[in-house]
Design a protein around this motif. Structure first.
Motif, PDB file in Angstrom:
ATOM      1  N   ILE A  24      62.701 -88.290  14.713  1.00 18.34           N
ATOM      2  CA  ILE A  24      61.881 -88.871  13.657  1.00 18.34           C
ATOM      3  C   ILE A  24      61.363 -90.229  14.130  1.00 18.34           C
ATOM      4  O   ILE A  24      62.043 -90.925  14.893  1.00 18.34           O
ATOM      5  CB  ILE A  24      62.691 -89.014  12.351  1.00 18.34           C
ATOM      6  N   HIS A  25      60.147 -90.599  13.712  1.00 19.58           N
ATOM      7  CA  HIS A  25      59.571 -91.868  14.151  1.00 19.58           C
ATOM      8  C   HIS A  25      58.761 -92.483  13.005  1.00 19.58           C
ATOM      9  O   HIS A  25      58.651 -91.910  11.904  1.00 19.58           O
ATOM     10  CB  HIS A  25      58.713 -91.673  15.404  1.00 19.58           C
ATOM     11  N   TYR A  26      58.197 -93.657  13.296  1.00 14.64           N
ATOM     12  CA  TYR A  26      57.477 -94.382  12.242  1.00 14.64           C
ATOM     13  C   TYR A  26      56.256 -93.609  11.735  1.00 14.64           C
ATOM     14  O   TYR A  26      55.851 -93.778  10.584  1.00 14.64           O
ATOM     15  CB  TYR A  26      57.057 -95.762  12.742  1.00 14.64           C
ATOM     16  N   GLY A  27      55.662 -92.779  12.575  1.00 16.74           N
ATOM     17  CA  GLY A  27      54.530 -91.981  12.120  1.00 16.74           C
ATOM     18  C   GLY A  27      54.911 -91.066  10.968  1.00 16.74           C
ATOM     19  O   GLY A  27      54.161 -90.926   9.986  1.00 16.74           O
ATOM     20  N   HIS A  28      56.094 -90.446  11.065  1.00 18.98           N
ATOM     21  CA  HIS A  28      56.571 -89.589   9.978  1.00 18.98           C
ATOM     22  C   HIS A  28      56.760 -90.395   8.699  1.00 18.98           C
ATOM     23  O   HIS A  28      56.374 -89.966   7.606  1.00 18.98           O
ATOM     24  CB  HIS A  28      57.918 -88.954  10.348  1.00 18.98           C
ATOM     25  N   LEU A  29      57.376 -91.568   8.842  1.00 16.28           N
ATOM     26  CA  LEU A  29      57.690 -92.386   7.670  1.00 16.28           C
ATOM     27  C   LEU A  29      56.424 -92.912   6.997  1.00 16.28           C
ATOM     28  O   LEU A  29      56.312 -92.888   5.760  1.00 16.28           O
ATOM     29  CB  LEU A  29      58.591 -93.552   8.076  1.00 16.28           C
ATOM     30  N   VAL A  30      55.465 -93.369   7.800  1.00 16.80           N
ATOM     31  CA  VAL A  30      54.217 -93.878   7.240  1.00 16.80           C
ATOM     32  C   VAL A  30      53.442 -92.745   6.559  1.00 16.80           C
ATOM     33  O   VAL A  30      52.852 -92.931   5.489  1.00 16.80           O
ATOM     34  CB  VAL A  30      53.365 -94.557   8.330  1.00 16.80           C
ATOM     35  N   ALA A  31      53.435 -91.560   7.163  1.00 17.57           N
ATOM     36  CA  ALA A  31      52.737 -90.418   6.562  1.00 17.57           C
ATOM     37  C   ALA A  31      53.354 -90.048   5.217  1.00 17.57           C
ATOM     38  O   ALA A  31      52.645 -89.774   4.242  1.00 17.57           O
ATOM     39  CB  ALA A  31      52.775 -89.221   7.507  1.00 17.57           C
ATOM     40  N   ALA A  32      54.681 -90.040   5.152  1.00 18.77           N
ATOM     41  CA  ALA A  32      55.354 -89.695   3.899  1.00 18.77           C
ATOM     42  C   ALA A  32      55.049 -90.719   2.808  1.00 18.77           C
ATOM     43  O   ALA A  32      54.782 -90.364   1.655  1.00 18.77           O
ATOM     44  CB  ALA A  32      56.862 -89.601   4.127  1.00 18.77           C
ATOM     45  N   GLU A  33      55.074 -92.000   3.166  1.00 19.86           N
ATOM     46  CA  GLU A  33      54.795 -93.051   2.179  1.00 19.86           C
ATOM     47  C   GLU A  33      53.327 -93.036   1.756  1.00 19.86           C
ATOM     48  O   GLU A  33      53.008 -93.233   0.574  1.00 19.86           O
ATOM     49  CB  GLU A  33      55.177 -94.416   2.751  1.00 19.86           C
ATOM     50  N   ALA A  34      52.436 -92.769   2.711  1.00 18.39           N
ATOM     51  CA  ALA A  34      51.007 -92.681   2.376  1.00 18.39           C
ATOM     52  C   ALA A  34      50.745 -91.521   1.424  1.00 18.39           C
ATOM     53  O   ALA A  34      49.959 -91.642   0.472  1.00 18.39           O
ATOM     54  CB  ALA A  34      50.181 -92.534   3.653  1.00 18.39           C
ATOM     55  N   ALA A  35      51.406 -90.392   1.676  1.00 20.48           N
ATOM     56  CA  ALA A  35      51.247 -89.237   0.793  1.00 20.48           C
ATOM     57  C   ALA A  35      51.817 -89.532  -0.591  1.00 20.48           C
ATOM     58  O   ALA A  35      51.241 -89.148  -1.616  1.00 20.48           O
ATOM     59  CB  ALA A  35      51.944 -88.023   1.402  1.00 20.48           C
ATOM     60  N   ARG A  36      52.938 -90.222  -0.629  1.00 22.18           N
ATOM     61  CA  ARG A  36      53.547 -90.573  -1.917  1.00 22.18           C
ATOM     62  C   ARG A  36      52.598 -91.425  -2.753  1.00 22.18           C
ATOM     63  O   ARG A  36      52.434 -91.205  -3.959  1.00 22.18           O
ATOM     64  CB  ARG A  36      54.872 -91.306  -1.690  1.00 22.18           C
ATOM     65  N   ASP A  37      51.965 -92.394  -2.100  1.00 25.76           N
ATOM     66  CA  ASP A  37      51.021 -93.256  -2.807  1.00 25.76           C
ATOM     67  C   ASP A  37      49.765 -92.501  -3.238  1.00 25.76           C
ATOM     68  O   ASP A  37      49.312 -92.595  -4.377  1.00 25.76           O
ATOM     69  CB  ASP A  37      50.610 -94.429  -1.914  1.00 25.76           C
ATOM     70  N   ALA A  38      49.190 -91.747  -2.298  1.00 19.32           N
ATOM     71  CA  ALA A  38      47.901 -91.105  -2.553  1.00 19.32           C
ATOM     72  C   ALA A  38      47.983 -90.017  -3.610  1.00 19.32           C
ATOM     73  O   ALA A  38      47.022 -89.792  -4.357  1.00 19.32           O
ATOM     74  CB  ALA A  38      47.345 -90.537  -1.246  1.00 19.32           C
ATOM     75  N   PHE A  39      49.129 -89.337  -3.680  1.00 20.70           N
ATOM     76  CA  PHE A  39      49.247 -88.196  -4.591  1.00 20.70           C
ATOM     77  C   PHE A  39      50.232 -88.457  -5.729  1.00 20.70           C
ATOM     78  O   PHE A  39      50.641 -87.531  -6.426  1.00 20.70           O
ATOM     79  CB  PHE A  39      49.640 -86.941  -3.808  1.00 20.70           C
TER      80      PHE A  39
END
Length: 217
Positions: A24-39
């Protein structure tokens, strides 16, 4: 995007972040947080795969290592959760089985499966792909500058009804990849600032990818 309502009652929306997480890396974490915000997701559940069916030619760390690394990475975020459903399930880790498990466990939740844009392009090669859209909508995370033309071209093969359940999402940190990190580990290079510090220390302490150092290229 707001959560849908049913008979006047607001429904919860939850993201499912599936992946090998190798590591797991920061790309996964940023994607998950971005999805949480956007949706407007109430939470995101990370689901490390047990036996990834499309990774037969890639070194995959032991599932327990990948599970513990994921735990260390997500524990600071109160909106992130972790599931062992694919690790504990015998046989190949099919997304369909996972979506069905969560959808049947709580049908009052709107489920969103978060994955990469490149993975979405191969969705027709997934196990029983025609059934996937009955359980969740899909968030296809892409890096800035990524051409979405290929994703939109999927409509010709999926049909408009299914295509409307795929939502592209631009995520800045997706230039980082697990394969890049494994290559750096194979070469003995630093992975600092590519993965959370706790994950970096776990990999070093447990020699998770030590076998890569002996691979020939």
């Amino acid at each position: 995007m707001s959560n849908t309502t049913l008979m006047g009652k607001q429904r919860r929306a939850v993201g499912l972040m599936g992946g090998t997480f190798n590591p797991i890396h920061y790309g996964h974490l940023v994607a998950a947080e971005a999805a949480r915000d956007a949706f407007n997701l109430d939470q995101v559940i990370f689901i490390p795969s047990g036996q990834p069916p499309h990774k037969s030619n890639v070194f995959v760390a032991d599932p327990e290592h990948r599970y513990l690394m994921t735990f260390l990475a997500i524990v600071p975020n109160q909106h992130f959760e972790l599931s062992r459903v694919e690790i504990d399930r015998p046989g190949p880790s099919y997304t369909l089985n996972t979506l069905q498990y969560f959808a049947e466990r709580d049908p009052a939740i709107d489920w969103y499966f978060i994955t990469g844009a490149d993975a979405i392009l191969d969705i027709l090669t997934w196990h029983q792909p025609e059934r996937l859209f009955g359980y969740a909508e899909f968030i296809a995370a892409s890096r800035p500058g990524y051409s979405l033309d290929k994703i939109y071209a999927l409509e010709q093969r999926l049909g408009r009804e299914h295509m409307e359940r795929i939502h592209p999402l631009e995520v800045p940190a997706l230039a980082i990849s697990s394969s890049q990190i494994r290559e750096r580990l194979r070469m003995g290079l630093s992975i600092k600032y590519l993965v959370p510090e706790a994950v970096e220390h776990y990999i070093a302490k447990n020699r998770v990818y030590q076998a890569l150092r002996h691979e020939r290229r």
